[in-house]
Scaffold this motif. Structure first.
Motif, PDB file in Angstrom:
ATOM      1  N   THR A  64      92.420  15.951  13.419  1.00 13.39           N
ATOM      2  CA  THR A  64      90.978  16.178  13.584  1.00 13.39           C
ATOM      3  C   THR A  64      90.656  16.808  14.941  1.00 13.39           C
ATOM      4  O   THR A  64      89.901  17.777  15.026  1.00 13.39           O
ATOM      5  CB  THR A  64      90.203  14.849  13.447  1.00 13.39           C
ATOM      6  N   GLN A  65      91.243  16.255  15.992  1.00 13.62           N
ATOM      7  CA  GLN A  65      90.903  16.678  17.349  1.00 13.62           C
ATOM      8  C   GLN A  65      91.781  17.821  17.864  1.00 13.62           C
ATOM      9  O   GLN A  65      91.457  18.435  18.877  1.00 13.62           O
ATOM     10  CB  GLN A  65      90.999  15.482  18.299  1.00 13.62           C
ATOM     11  N   LYS A  66      92.912  18.061  17.202  1.00 13.03           N
ATOM     12  CA  LYS A  66      93.833  19.139  17.597  1.00 13.03           C
ATOM     13  C   LYS A  66      94.374  18.945  19.012  1.00 13.03           C
ATOM     14  O   LYS A  66      94.666  19.907  19.720  1.00 13.03           O
ATOM     15  CB  LYS A  66      93.157  20.516  17.500  1.00 13.03           C
ATOM     16  N   GLU A  67      94.484  17.682  19.430  1.00 10.37           N
ATOM     17  CA  GLU A  67      95.000  17.365  20.765  1.00 10.37           C
ATOM     18  C   GLU A  67      96.039  16.251  20.656  1.00 10.37           C
ATOM     19  O   GLU A  67      95.976  15.406  19.759  1.00 10.37           O
ATOM     20  CB  GLU A  67      93.875  16.908  21.690  1.00 10.37           C
ATOM     21  N   VAL A  68      96.975  16.264  21.589  1.00 12.93           N
ATOM     22  CA  VAL A  68      98.012  15.231  21.614  1.00 12.93           C
ATOM     23  C   VAL A  68      97.365  13.848  21.675  1.00 12.93           C
ATOM     24  O   VAL A  68      96.404  13.627  22.409  1.00 12.93           O
ATOM     25  CB  VAL A  68      98.940  15.423  22.841  1.00 12.93           C
ATOM     26  N   GLN A  69      97.893  12.927  20.883  1.00 13.27           N
ATOM     27  CA  GLN A  69      97.449  11.537  20.899  1.00 13.27           C
ATOM     28  C   GLN A  69      98.584  10.663  21.432  1.00 13.27           C
ATOM     29  O   GLN A  69      99.751  11.057  21.393  1.00 13.27           O
ATOM     30  CB  GLN A  69      97.059  11.076  19.494  1.00 13.27           C
ATOM     31  N   ALA A  70      98.232   9.477  21.895  1.00 12.60           N
ATOM     32  CA  ALA A  70      99.262   8.587  22.441  1.00 12.60           C
ATOM     33  C   ALA A  70      98.818   7.139  22.343  1.00 12.60           C
ATOM     34  O   ALA A  70      97.621   6.835  22.395  1.00 12.60           O
ATOM     35  CB  ALA A  70      99.551   8.940  23.905  1.00 12.60           C
ATOM     36  N   ILE A  71      99.787   6.249  22.191  1.00 11.55           N
ATOM     37  CA  ILE A  71      99.535   4.811  22.265  1.00 11.55           C
ATOM     38  C   ILE A  71     100.661   4.174  23.057  1.00 11.55           C
ATOM     39  O   ILE A  71     101.779   4.693  23.110  1.00 11.55           O
ATOM     40  CB  ILE A  71      99.425   4.147  20.869  1.00 11.55           C
ATOM     41  N   ILE A  72     100.366   3.048  23.695  1.00 11.29           N
ATOM     42  CA  ILE A  72     101.381   2.291  24.419  1.00 11.29           C
ATOM     43  C   ILE A  72     101.231   0.821  24.040  1.00 11.29           C
ATOM     44  O   ILE A  72     100.122   0.299  23.949  1.00 11.29           O
ATOM     45  CB  ILE A  72     101.243   2.491  25.950  1.00 11.29           C
ATOM     46  N   GLU A  73     102.362   0.163  23.778  1.00  9.93           N
ATOM     47  CA  GLU A  73     102.353  -1.232  23.364  1.00  9.93           C
ATOM     48  C   GLU A  73     103.524  -1.960  24.000  1.00  9.93           C
ATOM     49  O   GLU A  73     104.579  -1.366  24.258  1.00  9.93           O
ATOM     50  CB  GLU A  73     102.470  -1.357  21.837  1.00  9.93           C
ATOM     51  N   ARG A  74     103.345  -3.263  24.217  1.00  9.29           N
ATOM     52  CA  ARG A  74     104.431  -4.106  24.717  1.00  9.29           C
ATOM     53  C   ARG A  74     105.537  -4.166  23.671  1.00  9.29           C
ATOM     54  O   ARG A  74     105.278  -4.336  22.491  1.00  9.29           O
ATOM     55  CB  ARG A  74     103.904  -5.509  25.021  1.00  9.29           C
ATOM     56  N   ASN A  75     106.774  -4.036  24.112  1.00 11.93           N
ATOM     57  CA  ASN A  75     107.901  -4.043  23.198  1.00 11.93           C
ATOM     58  C   ASN A  75     108.578  -5.398  23.187  1.00 11.93           C
ATOM     59  O   ASN A  75     108.223  -6.298  23.955  1.00 11.93           O
ATOM     60  CB  ASN A  75     108.905  -2.949  23.605  1.00 11.93           C
ATOM     61  N   ILE A  76     109.566  -5.538  22.311  1.00 12.61           N
ATOM     62  CA  ILE A  76     110.337  -6.775  22.254  1.00 12.61           C
ATOM     63  C   ILE A  76     111.061  -6.972  23.578  1.00 12.61           C
ATOM     64  O   ILE A  76     111.768  -6.070  24.048  1.00 12.61           O
ATOM     65  CB  ILE A  76     111.349  -6.733  21.092  1.00 12.61           C
ATOM     66  N   PRO A  77     110.897  -8.128  24.226  1.00 12.58           N
ATOM     67  CA  PRO A  77     111.528  -8.350  25.528  1.00 12.58           C
ATOM     68  C   PRO A  77     113.054  -8.263  25.461  1.00 12.58           C
ATOM     69  O   PRO A  77     113.669  -8.671  24.483  1.00 12.58           O
ATOM     70  CB  PRO A  77     111.083  -9.780  25.901  1.00 12.58           C
ATOM     71  N   GLU A  78     113.637  -7.704  26.497  1.00 16.27           N
ATOM     72  CA  GLU A  78     115.081  -7.691  26.661  1.00 16.27           C
ATOM     73  C   GLU A  78     115.409  -8.359  27.981  1.00 16.27           C
ATOM     74  O   GLU A  78     114.597  -8.394  28.896  1.00 16.27           O
ATOM     75  CB  GLU A  78     115.623  -6.260  26.644  1.00 16.27           C
ATOM     76  N   ALA A  79     116.613  -8.878  28.073  1.00 12.64           N
ATOM     77  CA  ALA A  79     117.015  -9.598  29.279  1.00 12.64           C
ATOM     78  C   ALA A  79     116.885  -8.706  30.511  1.00 12.64           C
ATOM     79  O   ALA A  79     117.464  -7.621  30.573  1.00 12.64           O
ATOM     80  CB  ALA A  79     118.458 -10.076  29.128  1.00 12.64           C
TER      81      ALA A  79
END
Length: 277
Positions: A64-79
């Motif tokens: 719709t917007q013809k522009e790059v989209q992005a999301i950021i989310e917490r991932n599964i923790p690693e040691a």
């Protein structure tokens, strides 16, 4: 082959059911028809339906917007690590040789990347680049939700050409500034470079990036001096009470700066802010 067809059909049915959680029946059906066969088998094998629905929502914005989209989310923790998932949705191919330096300028390290090609019914090809990222300064330290939002906005503004792609973008992560607030320090960096004759832009930028606490105090001083919001008090109170206190905190901070060159640059920027009218 028959097993693969059955698995694919089951995934598509689950996708429709997942879309029904966020959309009316007619719209969910239309999106299911559009994207049900758009994702490759390897994506379907590892992606939860809830995540696929989020990806479709971002892809719809992309088309719709013809522009790059992005999301950021917490991932599964690693040691020993606090990982985040960063996804970029785009129509023009993006290359790692461009993206990794860009993220590095935001103070983020990339530890993994998975590209996915999307072929929706009746639309041009789109791409999802999924990155596992962490802080470069401290891989264990989490990123505050507010700062995640500012990072995303800064990254998107770079793609739009509205924000400059340089190492000062680290201040979004390190000093919790917005991309526009980082631009303020670019102004002072460039001006100090012009009038000093001895400090390079790179040198000044590194000093600012290495001293986020000092940058926070400089920004607090600037905001208190110029923000029209009444929460900062009247002009008399600012000049005779608030600004001297911030100036004292900044002076105490400078006492802890180990390098004389960094002290001089930070002090020079403080003087420029003081002299700004």
């Amino acid at each position: 082959k028959e097993d693969i067809k059955n698995i694919t059909k089951e995934w598509e049915e689950q996708l429709f059911e997942g879309l029904l959680q966020s959309y009316p029946y007619t719209q969910a059906r239309a999106l299911s028809d559009k994207y049900g066969q758009a994702f490759p088998p390897e994506y379907k094998a590892v992606t939860r339906i809830e995540q696929a629905v989020k990806d479709i929502q971002s892809l719809e914005k992309l088309y719709t917007q013809k522009e790059v989209q992005a999301i950021i989310e917490r991932n599964i923790p690693e040691a020993g690590k606090t990982l985040y998932s960063l996804k970029l949705y785009h129509q023009k191919e993006l290359y790692l040789t461009d993206i990794i330096p860009l993220l590095d300028n935001f103070g983020l390290n990339v530890v993994d990347e998975v590209p996915t090609e999307i072929k929706p019914e009746g639309l041009s090809i789109a791409y999802i680049k999924s990155f596992k990222i962490l802080r470069a300064d401290n891989p264990v330290k989490p990123i505050k939700p507010e700062t995640q939002t500012k990072l995303l906005e800064g990254i998107l503004q770079v793609f739009k050409g509205m924000a400059i792609d340089d190492r000062l973008n680290k201040l979004i992560l390190l000093a919790n500034l917005s991309w526009r607030e980082v631009d303020l320090f670019r102004l002072y960096r460039n001006y100090l470079h012009q009038i000093s004759g001895i400090y390079t832009k790179r040198n000044i930028g590194e000093v600012l990036s290495n001293n986020p606490q000092g940058v926070s105090l400089l920004f607090e001083y600037f905001t208190t001096k110029f923000c029209p919001d009444r929460q900062y008090g009247d002009q008399y109170d600012r000049l005779n009470n608030l600004l001297p206190k911030i100036g004292e905190k900044f002076s105490n901070f400078l006492k802890k700066v180990p390098r004389i060159n960094e002290d001089r640059i930070l002090r020079a920027i403080f003087n420029l802010i003081q002299a700004t009218v």
